[in-house]
Design an enzyme around this catalytic site. Structure first.
Site, mmCIF file in Angstrom:
data_model
loop_
_atom_site.group_PDB
_atom_site.id
_atom_site.type_symbol
_atom_site.label_atom_id
_atom_site.label_comp_id
_atom_site.label_asym_id
_atom_site.label_seq_id
_atom_site.Cartn_x
_atom_site.Cartn_y
_atom_site.Cartn_z
ATOM 1 N N GLY A 142 8.227 1.058 4.655
ATOM 2 C CA GLY A 142 9.325 2.022 4.070
ATOM 3 C C GLY A 142 8.201 2.837 3.250
ATOM 4 O O GLY A 142 7.192 2.524 3.167
ATOM 5 N N CYS A 176 7.159 -4.790 8.377
ATOM 6 C CA CYS A 176 8.098 -4.957 7.257
ATOM 7 C C CYS A 176 9.430 -4.205 7.642
ATOM 8 O O CYS A 176 10.217 -4.488 8.466
ATOM 9 C CB CYS A 176 7.733 -4.168 5.891
ATOM 10 S SG CYS A 176 8.681 -4.302 4.505
ATOM 11 N N HIS A 178 2.582 -7.295 4.661
ATOM 12 C CA HIS A 178 1.651 -6.045 4.979
ATOM 13 C C HIS A 178 0.329 -6.282 5.335
ATOM 14 O O HIS A 178 -0.351 -6.755 4.287
ATOM 15 C CB HIS A 178 1.888 -5.180 3.860
ATOM 16 C CG HIS A 178 3.384 -4.343 3.564
ATOM 17 N ND1 HIS A 178 3.363 -3.321 4.286
ATOM 18 C CD2 HIS A 178 4.412 -4.572 2.986
ATOM 19 C CE1 HIS A 178 4.605 -2.768 3.944
ATOM 20 N NE2 HIS A 178 5.287 -3.692 3.472
ATOM 21 N N GLU A 182 -1.754 -4.345 6.144
ATOM 22 C CA GLU A 182 -2.905 -3.437 5.548
ATOM 23 C C GLU A 182 -3.227 -3.568 4.009
ATOM 24 O O GLU A 182 -4.548 -2.770 3.794
ATOM 25 C CB GLU A 182 -2.047 -1.954 6.000
ATOM 26 C CG GLU A 182 -1.112 -1.559 5.120
ATOM 27 C CD GLU A 182 0.425 -2.097 5.516
ATOM 28 O OE1 GLU A 182 0.286 -3.409 6.216
ATOM 29 O OE2 GLU A 182 1.454 -1.660 4.950
ATOM 30 N N ASP A 225 -9.650 15.032 -4.812
ATOM 31 C CA ASP A 225 -8.949 15.382 -3.564
ATOM 32 C C ASP A 225 -8.925 16.993 -3.499
ATOM 33 O O ASP A 225 -9.099 17.438 -2.424
ATOM 34 C CB ASP A 225 -7.250 15.229 -3.925
ATOM 35 C CG ASP A 225 -7.081 13.441 -3.723
ATOM 36 O OD1 ASP A 225 -7.813 12.904 -3.343
ATOM 37 O OD2 ASP A 225 -6.303 13.143 -4.435
ATOM 38 N N LYS A 264 -7.081 7.572 -0.067
ATOM 39 C CA LYS A 264 -8.054 8.003 -0.943
ATOM 40 C C LYS A 264 -9.359 7.641 -0.547
ATOM 41 O O LYS A 264 -10.577 8.344 -0.700
ATOM 42 C CB LYS A 264 -7.600 7.065 -2.436
ATOM 43 C CG LYS A 264 -8.469 7.558 -3.556
ATOM 44 C CD LYS A 264 -7.792 8.749 -4.092
ATOM 45 C CE LYS A 264 -8.404 9.446 -5.222
ATOM 46 N NZ LYS A 264 -7.446 10.218 -5.766
#
Ligand code: XMP
Length: 503
Positions: A45, A86, A169, A171, A228, A359
């Site tokens: 999600g 997930c 997860h 990752e 950023d 990031k």
């Protein structure tokens, strides 16, 4: 400006394996793809990227009303493996409910290890080379899913097709061996080649932006001095030169000397065409008498948009009078946050050059583009700046006090060699009055709240475990050097339940 999140989606972690991945909405139709994927990851999600605090927005279950579903055509692609993570696992189970999905492992796991049962089934391929258990963060939602008798599984695989699912997860950094699992999927199972690199991404992105903007149009973009917006602005400048106009709105809530530093870095060092709008009086004027945190945020956010819009109109007018200059047609913004009215009202189109990146990738891209390491590694700073770091009204005097205290604190963190170990640090201000003694006199002053956190995703964070001696030295310097402060505290609250900012 909203910061890019840390890697929070499995497809992006694939970049660490030098595997090219594209992040697409889960409702993308197979027919709309202009390439043939080697494999598909249905990720978890999502986060609300338009919300300044990156709130999780789910969906939390495929059974929710309006929960999005993947195009069923993906499941019929021959020889295209799918990995569900997930929510993605739920989607597989939901989609193939009538089909034969088998469990690789069934276990109750709290904050624990996931040990694949060796069934000699497909699921083994996902865990190849991973002997024993892999540590996984216990998903809070698991208990919730356990209401559903169809989903008591931590990992699943289809009986015949290369379709896999994992509830945890792989990752996130809390799954240290997750990268091996992703490699098994992407490289061994899908046969993906490991030849993606940030420099090739950079070159392609410059060409993409150049083609998108065309030969004459002008682009405007807001910059803040953070990593950023600086990287995005540099990328735009590499693509279209001084047809890109960066705008820095000084809201009076920036850090000590920050505006000057941004000017030097962006304009002088990086060659970006930059306009600085000093709007500090307007912001501080609008914040007069305002104490309520959300009202403060709204005032700052709305005023920022008004000023950016005024600048866009001004730059557009100027361009009209410059021979051969095209119309301002585009605005760049890193991730979300720009109201539709600007797009509709001025007929601008939006470029989000970093939308695909997380990031650490933005940092790597910054290095590729020659952005200085100090800026690349800079801690995130919220759009509303010191405004969300003062509890109470933001008067010019209080902002200056917070600014001075913050400067000392960050300088000391740098001197102690701790800056890069800490994910974010600042000194905020509680404007209640606390008593102090100086010589033989009692006096009243504000309370400084020091914050320093370690985090990988900014969704959860732990207070940095400073040595008390270091904190003592910081407190002494702040009370001695900044007038108006009587007390210094260190905020040790983790997130959750705390937040990183004060308001
Ligand atoms: P919290 O305080 O929610 O912050 O734990 C998580 C991360 O988001 C940043 N943050 C913001 N960034 N505009 C921004 O651009 C905002 O309004 C804002 N509020 C919080 C915060 O600095 C931290 O990195």
């Amino acid at each position: 400006m909203t910061a890019t999140p840390e890697k929070a989606q499995a497809p992006h972690k694939l970049f660490d394996l030098n595997v090219l991945a594209e992040l697409l909405p889960c409702t993308t139709k197979l027919a709309d793809l202009d390439f043939k994927p080697k494999g598909i990851v249905l990720s978890g999600g999502s986060l609300d990227l338009n919300h300044p605090r990156l709130t999780p927005i789910g969906p939390f279950s495929v059974y929710e009303d309006g929960a999005p579903h993947a195009d069923p055509a993906f499941f019929d692609l021959p020889d295209t493996p799918i990995l569900g993570v997930c929510y993605g696992l739920q989607e597989i189970a939901w989609r193939l409910a009538s089909d034969n999905v088998i469990a690789g492992t069934e276990r109750e796991y709290g904050y624990a290890d996931l040990t694949p049962d060796r069934h000699g089934s497909h699921v083994d391929r996902l865990f190849e080379g991973i002997d024993g258990s892999i540590q996984v963060p216990a998903p809070r939602g698991l208990r919730h899913h356990r209401h559903d008798p169809q989903l008591p599984y931590a990992a699943i695989a289809h009986k015949d097709k290369p379709i896999f699912g994992i509830q945890a997860h792989p990752e996130v950094s809390h799954t240290p061996r997750g990268i091996e699992l992703l490699k098994n999927f992407a490289v061994n199972i899908c046969g993906a080649r490991q030849h993606w690199s940030m420099s090739s991404f950079c070159e392609q992105e410059i060409l993409r932006i150049r083609n998108l903007v065309g030969p004459n149009a002008q682009v405007i973009g807001a910059v803040s001095g953070g990593v950023d917006s600086t990287v995005a602005a540099k990328l735009m400048t590499e693509a279209i030169g001084d047809r890109f106009h960066a705008v820095l709105v000084d809201n009076g809530l920036m850090r000590l000397n920050e505006c000057q530093q941004v000017k030097e870095t962006l304009a002088e060092h990086l060659g970006i065409s930059l306009t600085v709008v000093d709007a500090s009086q307007r912001f501080l004027g609008a914040l007069k008498g305002i104490e309520e945190p959300e009202t403060k945020r709204k005032i700052i956010g709305n005023l920022f948009i008004d000023i950016f819009e005024e600048e866009a109109i001004r730059i557009e007018k100027e361009a009209e009078h410059t021979p051969n200059a095209g119309k301002v047609q585009w605005t760049h913004h890193n991730v979300g946050g720009l109201p539709q009215r600007m797009i509709d009202g001025q007929g601008l189109k939006l470029i989000e050059p970093l939308r695909e990146l997380f990031k650490d990738e933005v940092r790597e891209l910054g290095r590729q583009l020659g952005v200085h390491e100090d800026l690349v590694m800079r801690h995130p700073f919220p759009g509303p700046g010191i405004g969300v770091r003062i509890i109470g009204e933001c008067t010019p005097e209080r902002v200056e006090i917070a600014r001075q205290a913050d400067h000392i604190y960050i300088e000391m963190i740098r001197e102690a060699g701790l800056y890069n170990e800490i994910s974010q640090a600042y000194a905020g201000l509680d404007t209640s009055q606390a008593v102090g003694v100086m010589g033989d006199k009692r006096y009243m002053g504000y309370i400084v709240i020091l914050r320093a956190v370690q985090t990988t995703d900014f969704m959860t964070a732990e207070a940095y475990p400073f040595d008390m001696k270091f904190l003592n030295k910081v407190a002494v310097r702040i009370v001695n050097e900044v007038q108006g402060i009587s007390l210094v505290t260190y905020n040790v609250t983790s997130k959750p339940p705390g937040t990183i900012e004060l308001q």
